[in-house]
Design a protein around this motif. Structure first.
Motif, PDB file in Angstrom:
ATOM      1  N   ASN A 195       0.847  -1.193   0.000  1.00  0.00           N
ATOM      2  CA  ASN A 195       0.000   0.000   0.000  1.00  0.00           C
ATOM      3  C   ASN A 195       0.883   1.244   0.000  1.00  0.00           C
ATOM      4  O   ASN A 195       1.164   1.808   1.058  1.00  0.00           O
ATOM      5  CB  ASN A 195      -0.930   0.014   1.211  1.00  0.00           C
ATOM      6  CG  ASN A 195      -1.887   1.208   1.189  1.00  0.00           C
ATOM      7  OD1 ASN A 195      -1.926   1.962   0.226  1.00  0.00           O
ATOM      8  ND2 ASN A 195      -2.657   1.361   2.261  1.00  0.00           N
ATOM      9  N   PRO A 196       1.333   1.688  -1.174  1.00  0.00           N
ATOM     10  CA  PRO A 196       2.247   2.830  -1.228  1.00  0.00           C
ATOM     11  C   PRO A 196       1.606   4.141  -0.798  1.00  0.00           C
ATOM     12  O   PRO A 196       2.305   5.118  -0.519  1.00  0.00           O
ATOM     13  CB  PRO A 196       2.653   2.876  -2.703  1.00  0.00           C
ATOM     14  CG  PRO A 196       1.515   2.237  -3.433  1.00  0.00           C
ATOM     15  CD  PRO A 196       0.991   1.176  -2.508  1.00  0.00           C
ATOM     16  N   PHE A 197       0.260   4.179  -0.728  1.00  0.00           N
ATOM     17  CA  PHE A 197      -0.427   5.429  -0.388  1.00  0.00           C
ATOM     18  C   PHE A 197      -0.518   5.644   1.118  1.00  0.00           C
ATOM     19  O   PHE A 197      -0.754   6.753   1.569  1.00  0.00           O
ATOM     20  CB  PHE A 197      -1.830   5.443  -1.016  1.00  0.00           C
ATOM     21  CG  PHE A 197      -1.799   5.326  -2.519  1.00  0.00           C
ATOM     22  CD1 PHE A 197      -1.396   6.398  -3.305  1.00  0.00           C
ATOM     23  CD2 PHE A 197      -2.132   4.130  -3.132  1.00  0.00           C
ATOM     24  CE1 PHE A 197      -1.345   6.286  -4.679  1.00  0.00           C
ATOM     25  CE2 PHE A 197      -2.100   4.013  -4.515  1.00  0.00           C
ATOM     26  CZ  PHE A 197      -1.700   5.089  -5.296  1.00  0.00           C
ATOM     27  N   ASP A 198      -0.373   4.579   1.893  1.00  0.00           N
ATOM     28  CA  ASP A 198      -0.390   4.721   3.348  1.00  0.00           C
ATOM     29  C   ASP A 198       0.611   3.731   3.922  1.00  0.00           C
ATOM     30  O   ASP A 198       0.261   2.785   4.631  1.00  0.00           O
ATOM     31  CB  ASP A 198      -1.795   4.470   3.897  1.00  0.00           C
ATOM     32  CG  ASP A 198      -1.949   5.014   5.317  1.00  0.00           C
ATOM     33  OD1 ASP A 198      -0.921   5.426   5.898  1.00  0.00           O
ATOM     34  OD2 ASP A 198      -3.079   5.027   5.832  1.00  0.00           O
ATOM     35  N   LEU A 199       1.871   3.962   3.602  1.00  0.00           N
ATOM     36  CA  LEU A 199       2.935   3.039   3.978  1.00  0.00           C
ATOM     37  C   LEU A 199       3.073   2.919   5.495  1.00  0.00           C
ATOM     38  O   LEU A 199       3.273   1.832   6.038  1.00  0.00           O
ATOM     39  CB  LEU A 199       4.251   3.499   3.360  1.00  0.00           C
ATOM     40  CG  LEU A 199       5.470   2.587   3.543  1.00  0.00           C
ATOM     41  CD1 LEU A 199       5.197   1.214   2.950  1.00  0.00           C
ATOM     42  CD2 LEU A 199       6.703   3.209   2.912  1.00  0.00           C
ATOM     43  N   SER A 202       0.424   0.638   6.974  1.00  0.00           N
ATOM     44  CA  SER A 202       0.694  -0.765   6.629  1.00  0.00           C
ATOM     45  C   SER A 202       1.831  -1.326   7.463  1.00  0.00           C
ATOM     46  O   SER A 202       1.773  -2.464   7.942  1.00  0.00           O
ATOM     47  CB  SER A 202       1.042  -0.870   5.137  1.00  0.00           C
ATOM     48  OG  SER A 202      -0.035  -0.468   4.330  1.00  0.00           O
ATOM     49  N   GLN A 249       9.048   5.496  10.183  1.00  0.00           N
ATOM     50  CA  GLN A 249       7.691   5.160   9.731  1.00  0.00           C
ATOM     51  C   GLN A 249       7.040   4.001  10.484  1.00  0.00           C
ATOM     52  O   GLN A 249       6.135   3.374   9.958  1.00  0.00           O
ATOM     53  CB  GLN A 249       7.713   4.807   8.239  1.00  0.00           C
ATOM     54  CG  GLN A 249       7.957   5.986   7.331  1.00  0.00           C
ATOM     55  CD  GLN A 249       7.992   5.580   5.879  1.00  0.00           C
ATOM     56  OE1 GLN A 249       8.745   4.688   5.499  1.00  0.00           O
ATOM     57  NE2 GLN A 249       7.181   6.218   5.047  1.00  0.00           N
TER      58      GLN A 249
END
Length: 255
Positions: A195-199, A202, A249
């Motif tokens: 999920n690159p939009f909400d790394l 995830s 992150q």
């Protein structure tokens, strides 16, 4: 709603049928007592430690279900440390699954073989044969063969180029079923989180799953993580022990 009816519904959802849907407190206590007694029999002297006695003295040994993080900034030696640890553990007779995403499995195997053959690893990896002693290639080939024959079920390099969370669960289950002792992850931030939009979300969810994998499969998981870059406003930060909040992150490892 009738509390008894709702309780029975919960029991049905959990797969419990009949009149025995209430928890058996005595049975739960007895199971916990048996597990506590088993902890008394753990041979801490025989538990695996680090390749460096200094690290073992400072950090301690690895226990089943442990999740240990090794953090460093880019280029800080995370892969080198994990390879050294994996090799050390295999030599001690422990079984290791190595999920490496910084290098291809063949290159990882080449590094382990070079060290085992007593050759300069950097020269081997770079193909600088002129700087290596005569017969280096023959020694390296013999060591590669030995690793294949003797260590095929002791040091397993995962063939996935980038491991997803689903694949990590697969390899953890494989390790648990095959009685492996360790799962090494190099490194968390190189995994395919899907999920690159909400790394961040995830990775936080994945951190919780990794903790559960260690516990459920009684694996010792050693995972490398990337740290945030040092602040340009604090010149001493580079030399201080970083807190868990410095993990890039992924705040779930702090919990």
């Amino acid at each position: 709603m009738d509390p008894g009816k709702r309780l029975r519904e919960f029991a049905a959802e959990a797969g419990v049928v009949g009149s025995h849907y209430l928890p058996d407190e005595r049975r739960i206590a007895e199971e916990q007592e048996a597990e506590a007694l088993a902890l008394l029999d753990l041979d801490y002297e025989g538990m695996p430690g680090w390749f460096s006695p200094t690290l073992t003295n400072e950090i301690g040994v690895f226990l089943p279900g442990d999740l240990v993080l090794v953090g460093a900034r880019p280029g800080g030696g995370k892969t080198t440390l994990l390879i050294n640890q994996a090799t050390y553990l295999a030599k001690q007779g422990f079984r290791v699954v190595y999920a490496g995403m910084e290098m291809r499995p063949a290159r990882l195997r080449l590094q382990v073989a070079a060290a085992g053959a007593g050759l300069d690893v950097a020269s081997v990896v770079r193909g600088q044969w002129r700087s290596l002693p005569t017969g280096a290639r023959s020694r390296l080939e013999a060591e590669l063969k030995r690793l294949t024959v003797e260590w095929s079920d002791r040091l397993l390099f995962v063939p996935d180029e980038r491991v997803s969370m689903a694949r990590l669960e697969y390899w953890a289950e494989h390790a648990g079923r095959k009685a492996y002792d360790f799962l090494l992850i190099d490194h968390i931030h190189r995994m395919d989180w899907g999920n690159p939009f909400d790394l961040t979300a995830s990775m936080n969810e994945g951190a919780k799953v990794i903790k559960t994998l260690a516990k459920n499969h009684r694996l010792r998981i050693l995972a490398a993580v990337q740290l945030k870059r040092a602040s340009q406003y604090d010149p001493l930060e580079e030399y201080m022990v970083p807190p868990l909040s410095a993990i890039k992150q992924c705040g779930a490892f702090e919990e």
